[in-house]
Design an enzyme around this catalytic site. Structure first.
Site, mmCIF file in Angstrom:
data_model
loop_
_atom_site.group_PDB
_atom_site.id
_atom_site.type_symbol
_atom_site.label_atom_id
_atom_site.label_comp_id
_atom_site.label_asym_id
_atom_site.label_seq_id
_atom_site.Cartn_x
_atom_site.Cartn_y
_atom_site.Cartn_z
ATOM 1 N N HIS A 72 -7.416 -0.825 -16.494
ATOM 2 C CA HIS A 72 -8.872 -0.646 -16.511
ATOM 3 C C HIS A 72 -9.210 0.806 -16.818
ATOM 4 O O HIS A 72 -8.638 1.719 -16.225
ATOM 5 C CB HIS A 72 -9.483 -1.041 -15.150
ATOM 6 C CG HIS A 72 -9.652 -2.523 -15.001
ATOM 7 N ND1 HIS A 72 -10.582 -3.078 -14.166
ATOM 8 C CD2 HIS A 72 -9.012 -3.565 -15.589
ATOM 9 C CE1 HIS A 72 -10.523 -4.395 -14.242
ATOM 10 N NE2 HIS A 72 -9.565 -4.725 -15.102
ATOM 11 N N TYR A 196 -19.230 -2.022 -8.455
ATOM 12 C CA TYR A 196 -19.581 -1.597 -7.090
ATOM 13 C C TYR A 196 -21.107 -1.554 -7.031
ATOM 14 O O TYR A 196 -21.743 -0.783 -7.751
ATOM 15 C CB TYR A 196 -19.049 -0.194 -6.810
ATOM 16 C CG TYR A 196 -17.552 -0.087 -6.659
ATOM 17 C CD1 TYR A 196 -16.706 -0.030 -7.765
ATOM 18 C CD2 TYR A 196 -16.967 -0.031 -5.390
ATOM 19 C CE1 TYR A 196 -15.333 0.088 -7.614
ATOM 20 C CE2 TYR A 196 -15.591 0.095 -5.228
ATOM 21 C CZ TYR A 196 -14.788 0.144 -6.342
ATOM 22 O OH TYR A 196 -13.422 0.260 -6.198
ATOM 23 N N PRO A 288 -12.094 0.745 2.344
ATOM 24 C CA PRO A 288 -11.540 0.354 1.039
ATOM 25 C C PRO A 288 -12.450 0.653 -0.162
ATOM 26 O O PRO A 288 -12.071 0.429 -1.292
ATOM 27 C CB PRO A 288 -11.306 -1.149 1.192
ATOM 28 C CG PRO A 288 -12.139 -1.572 2.321
ATOM 29 C CD PRO A 288 -12.290 -0.403 3.225
ATOM 30 N N LYS A 292 -8.322 3.485 -2.001
ATOM 31 C CA LYS A 292 -7.324 4.512 -1.698
ATOM 32 C C LYS A 292 -6.213 4.065 -0.766
ATOM 33 O O LYS A 292 -5.126 4.649 -0.774
ATOM 34 C CB LYS A 292 -8.022 5.729 -1.057
ATOM 35 C CG LYS A 292 -8.920 6.484 -1.961
ATOM 36 C CD LYS A 292 -8.153 7.318 -2.967
ATOM 37 C CE LYS A 292 -8.757 7.215 -4.340
ATOM 38 N NZ LYS A 292 -8.267 6.309 -5.276
ATOM 39 N N TYR A 380 -11.068 8.704 -7.937
ATOM 40 C CA TYR A 380 -10.808 7.256 -7.965
ATOM 41 C C TYR A 380 -9.458 6.952 -8.612
ATOM 42 O O TYR A 380 -8.715 6.096 -8.144
ATOM 43 C CB TYR A 380 -11.920 6.543 -8.740
ATOM 44 C CG TYR A 380 -11.899 5.031 -8.592
ATOM 45 C CD1 TYR A 380 -11.104 4.234 -9.421
ATOM 46 C CD2 TYR A 380 -12.651 4.401 -7.613
ATOM 47 C CE1 TYR A 380 -11.062 2.864 -9.272
ATOM 48 C CE2 TYR A 380 -12.618 3.015 -7.468
ATOM 49 C CZ TYR A 380 -11.816 2.254 -8.300
ATOM 50 O OH TYR A 380 -11.771 0.881 -8.148
HETATM 51 P P1 FAS Z 1 0.501 -2.445 6.402
HETATM 52 O O1 FAS Z 1 -0.442 -2.644 7.553
HETATM 53 O O2 FAS Z 1 0.252 -3.122 5.106
HETATM 54 O O3 FAS Z 1 1.993 -2.862 6.853
HETATM 55 C C1 FAS Z 1 2.470 -2.570 8.140
HETATM 56 C C2 FAS Z 1 3.529 -3.610 8.476
HETATM 57 O O4 FAS Z 1 4.077 -3.279 9.770
HETATM 58 C C3 FAS Z 1 2.947 -5.019 8.594
HETATM 59 O O5 FAS Z 1 3.698 -5.915 7.824
HETATM 60 C C4 FAS Z 1 3.049 -5.337 10.092
HETATM 61 O O6 FAS Z 1 3.312 -6.702 10.335
HETATM 62 C C5 FAS Z 1 4.208 -4.464 10.519
HETATM 63 N N1 FAS Z 1 4.169 -4.112 11.942
HETATM 64 C C6 FAS Z 1 3.093 -3.766 12.680
HETATM 65 N N2 FAS Z 1 3.451 -3.513 13.953
HETATM 66 C C7 FAS Z 1 4.805 -3.698 14.014
HETATM 67 C C8 FAS Z 1 5.765 -3.594 15.051
HETATM 68 N N3 FAS Z 1 5.411 -3.240 16.297
HETATM 69 N N4 FAS Z 1 7.069 -3.878 14.764
HETATM 70 C C9 FAS Z 1 7.436 -4.211 13.497
HETATM 71 N N5 FAS Z 1 6.571 -4.330 12.461
HETATM 72 C C10 FAS Z 1 5.266 -4.075 12.739
HETATM 73 N N6 FAS Z 1 -6.734 -0.947 0.739
HETATM 74 C C11 FAS Z 1 -7.256 -0.870 -0.502
HETATM 75 O O7 FAS Z 1 -6.929 0.073 -1.234
HETATM 76 N N7 FAS Z 1 -8.147 -1.832 -0.938
HETATM 77 C C12 FAS Z 1 -8.498 -2.900 -0.137
HETATM 78 O O8 FAS Z 1 -9.295 -3.740 -0.542
HETATM 79 C C13 FAS Z 1 -7.970 -3.020 1.151
HETATM 80 N N8 FAS Z 1 -8.294 -4.074 1.968
HETATM 81 C C14 FAS Z 1 -7.752 -4.144 3.240
HETATM 82 C C15 FAS Z 1 -8.055 -5.222 4.123
HETATM 83 C C16 FAS Z 1 -7.505 -5.275 5.423
HETATM 84 C C17 FAS Z 1 -7.835 -6.423 6.355
HETATM 85 C C18 FAS Z 1 -6.654 -4.242 5.858
HETATM 86 C C19 FAS Z 1 -6.071 -4.262 7.270
HETATM 87 C C20 FAS Z 1 -6.339 -3.184 5.001
HETATM 88 C C21 FAS Z 1 -6.892 -3.132 3.682
HETATM 89 N N9 FAS Z 1 -6.581 -2.098 2.793
HETATM 90 C C22 FAS Z 1 -7.090 -2.002 1.546
HETATM 91 C C23 FAS Z 1 -5.676 -1.092 3.157
HETATM 92 C C24 FAS Z 1 -4.291 -1.671 2.980
HETATM 93 O O9 FAS Z 1 -4.113 -2.045 1.647
HETATM 94 C C25 FAS Z 1 -3.345 -0.629 3.461
HETATM 95 O O10 FAS Z 1 -3.677 0.664 2.988
HETATM 96 C C26 FAS Z 1 -1.921 -0.956 3.110
HETATM 97 O O11 FAS Z 1 -1.639 -2.243 3.578
HETATM 98 C C27 FAS Z 1 -1.061 0.119 3.762
HETATM 99 O O12 FAS Z 1 0.228 -0.321 3.740
HETATM 100 P P2 FAS Z 1 1.209 -0.030 4.981
HETATM 101 O O13 FAS Z 1 1.055 1.392 5.383
HETATM 102 O O14 FAS Z 1 2.529 -0.564 4.554
HETATM 103 O O15 FAS Z 1 0.604 -0.846 6.209
HETATM 104 C C1 PHB Z 2 -9.772 -5.406 -4.315
HETATM 105 O O1 PHB Z 2 -9.626 -5.887 -5.442
HETATM 106 O O2 PHB Z 2 -9.377 -5.989 -3.267
HETATM 107 C C2 PHB Z 2 -10.457 -4.056 -4.175
HETATM 108 C C3 PHB Z 2 -10.701 -3.309 -5.317
HETATM 109 C C4 PHB Z 2 -11.315 -2.067 -5.192
HETATM 110 C C5 PHB Z 2 -11.682 -1.608 -3.934
HETATM 111 C C6 PHB Z 2 -11.424 -2.365 -2.791
HETATM 112 C C7 PHB Z 2 -10.805 -3.596 -2.915
HETATM 113 O O3 PHB Z 2 -12.298 -0.396 -3.821
#
Ligand code: FAS
Ligand code: PHB
Length: 401
Positions: A72, A196, A288, A292, A380
């Protein structure tokens, strides 16, 4: 049992760290609380910065991403129906890639050669100030792993950060009075690029996963339940927040996933405690809005991997000593941008008419200033987080592979 590094968490950060270490010949085991299927079932991020694309290449996990990822060259911002495209390519010669976090996680799982222990319960960290070891339970048995270092990649609710003595940690947090209700649908995206949208009814985002699968979000109250939203109610609300032409062309269908994500800004300082390091969501959370979260997590583990590789192969502690201060600088810049995008695009009833006028003025300044648009584009696309590692060469190189 002994491993050089124990990584807690098999999300994108833990898996990427494990992959980078194993490519350098460093033995790292990953302990994950959930099953692999559960981890893959989480629908989260959708946009990869060029630095993340390059890191997937470095991990030799980029083949499917290069084949299926969508490049994109810009995004559209709209404010009460007035739209403006931010053209990354023209402004700063950078791009992003649309490729879901689920796919990134799957690719890293598939390429991993080292051991990942799924459904590891009651993970506990011990003596990370001296000779670290980790305990966990699996199939009713308690196990111990001695190691040289522990990487806490276990997300916001993980055990790693909670294992640090309160007095050793400072946290900074802002909880927003709203969340994002997200829907995944197997219908073509409403537009070629992400939209957005700020609307007096609330924020909306039109995103995508492929040419046939779309991801949509609407701002909802922080305590909203996904179950309170039928598909029809979601589509009606999304249409109400988009400009009429886009609303008209929206293709709707049955949701294949529907969930509410809370929004918060959070940073823990420092990110090193003896032989324990924090990375990814274990260290920080961003709303989000700026896309980032995943990219910042990848940036952390790229730095941590280099520091650990330097320790084990170069016999130097410089990288591990510098890790926390170095990544925190980037983390706070990403926190600023994510907070700024969130403040611009969401409704904050508590700030009243004055607050809305300020948001409108911010949008008008942005759309009237090339410098302001370049600043948004730099943040971004991840220039701010990756520096020259996020070069367009990296993205074009990845397209070649
Ligand atoms: P993660 O949370 O992905 O991974 C951590 C892992 O550790 C998980 O698999 C968990 O099960 C495990 N864990 C936790 N506690 C533990 C324990 N005690 N023992 C062993 N394992 C354990 N970012 C964006 O850029 N765009 C988005 O749209 C977006 N939407 C999101 C929606 C939600 C609901 C959430 C929670 C986050 C969102 N994020 C988004 C942010 C997300 O993408 C995170 O930045 C990304 O998952 C970060 O990755 P990790 O640091 O690996 O953490
Ligand atoms: C998504 O595709 O899940 C998404 C994209 C851009 C954002 C947040 C979420 O800023």
């Amino acid at each position: 049992m002994r491993h050089q590094v124990v990584i807690v968490g098999a999300g994108p950060a833990g898996l990427m760290l494990g992959r980078l270490l194993e490519l350098a010949g460093i033995d790292a085991v990953i302990l994950e609380r959930k099953s692999a299927d559960y981890v893959l079932g989480r629908i989260r991020a959708g946009v990869l910065e060029q630095g993340t694309v390059a890191l997937m290449e470095r991990a030799r996990a980029g083949r499917r991403m290069n084949a299926e990822g969508l490049i994109h060259h810009g995004v559209e911002l709209s404010f009460d129906g007035d739209s403006h495209r931010i053209d990354f390519s023209t402004l700063i010669d950078k791009q992003v890639m649309v490729y879901g976090q689920t796919e990134v996680t799957r690719d890293l799982m598939d390429i991993r050669e080292g051991t990942t222990i799924y459904e590891a319960e009651d993970v506990d960290l011990h003596d990370f100030d001296g000779r670290p070891w980790v305990s966990y339970r699996k199939d009713g048995q308690t196990h111990r792993i001695d190691c040289d270092f522990i990487a806490g990649c276990d997300g916001y609710h993980g055990v790693a950060r909670q294992s640090v003595p309160q007095q050793a940690l400072t946290t900074f947090e802002r909880v927003y009075p709203f969340g994002w209700l997200g829907v995944l649908v197997d219908k073509p995206p409403v537009a070629d690029e992400l939209i957005y949208a700020h609307h007096e009814r609330g924020f909306a985002l039109c995103s995508q996963r492929s040419k046939t699968r779309s991801r949509y979000y609407v701002q909802v109250p922080a305590d909203e339940q996904a179950a309170a939203w039928s598909d029809d109610r979601f589509w009606d609300e999304l249409r109400a927040r988009l400009d009429p032409a886009t609303a008209e062309s929206l293709q709707t269908g049955p949701s294949i996933e529907k969930s509410v994500a809370p929004l918060r800004s959070f940073v823990a300082e420092p990110l090193r405690f003896g032989r324990l390091f924090l990375a990814g969501d274990a260290a920080h959370i961003v709303p989000p809005t700026g896309a980032k979260g995943l990219n910042l997590a990848m940036r952390d583990v790229a730095a941590l991997a280099d520091a650990l590789i330097e320790h084990f192969t170069g016999r130097s502690a410089a990288g591990i000593d510098a890790y926390s201060a170095m990544v925190l600088g980037r983390i706070w810049k990403a926190e600023r941008f994510s907070w700024w995008m969130t403040s611009l695009l969401h409704t904050f009833p508590e700030t009243g008419a004055f607050g809305r006028r300020i948001q409108r003025a911010e949008f008008d300044y942005l759309t009237g200033s090339r410098a302001a648009q370049q600043s948004l584009a730099e943040n971004y696309t991840g220039v701010v987080t990756w520096g020259d590692e996020g070069s367009s060469e990296a993205l074009s190189r990845s397209r070649v592979a």
